[in-house]
Design a protein around this motif. Structure first.
Motif, PDB file in Angstrom:
ATOM      1  N   ARG A  12      -3.542   9.788   9.104  1.00 19.45           N
ATOM      2  CA  ARG A  12      -2.242  10.293   9.557  1.00 19.45           C
ATOM      3  C   ARG A  12      -1.142   9.424   8.945  1.00 19.45           C
ATOM      4  N   VAL A  16       3.971   8.737  11.865  1.00 22.90           N
ATOM      5  CA  VAL A  16       3.432   9.424  13.042  1.00 22.90           C
ATOM      6  C   VAL A  16       2.749   8.427  13.973  1.00 22.90           C
ATOM      7  N   VAL A  17       1.944   7.551  13.396  1.00 23.88           N
ATOM      8  CA  VAL A  17       1.230   6.557  14.198  1.00 23.88           C
ATOM      9  C   VAL A  17       2.223   5.590  14.831  1.00 23.88           C
ATOM     10  N   GLU A  46      -4.980   1.826  12.814  1.00 28.84           N
ATOM     11  CA  GLU A  46      -4.726   3.091  12.121  1.00 28.84           C
ATOM     12  C   GLU A  46      -3.416   3.022  11.338  1.00 28.84           C
ATOM     13  N   ALA A  50      -2.867   3.498   7.338  1.00 28.04           N
ATOM     14  CA  ALA A  50      -1.931   4.496   6.830  1.00 28.04           C
ATOM     15  C   ALA A  50      -0.912   3.861   5.901  1.00 28.04           C
TER      16      ALA A  50
END
Length: 59
Positions: A12, A16-17, A46, A50
């Motif tokens: 992602r 967004v994270v 995460e 990303a």
């Protein structure tokens, strides 16, 4: 229940994270529950993946 880390596959976007992290922990003075802390730690991992992915794409 401790969330499981994201598996291999599409990453992602970091934006967004990061938004999800900010929603989970809106202020550093707020204490997270152990479940929230586990989620936060997974989100940070995460987010880092990303970010690395986006840097590699840009290069």
């Amino acid at each position: 229940m401790i969330p499981t880390p994201p598996g291999p596959g599409p990453v992602r976007p970091a934006e967004v994270v990061n938004r999800e992290i900010r929603e989970l922990w809106p202020h550093p003075a707020v204490r997270l529950s152990s479940e929230q802390r586990a989620r936060y730690e997974l989100l940070v991992v995460e987010w880092a993946a990303a970010t690395r992915s986006e840097v590699v794409k840009a290069a």
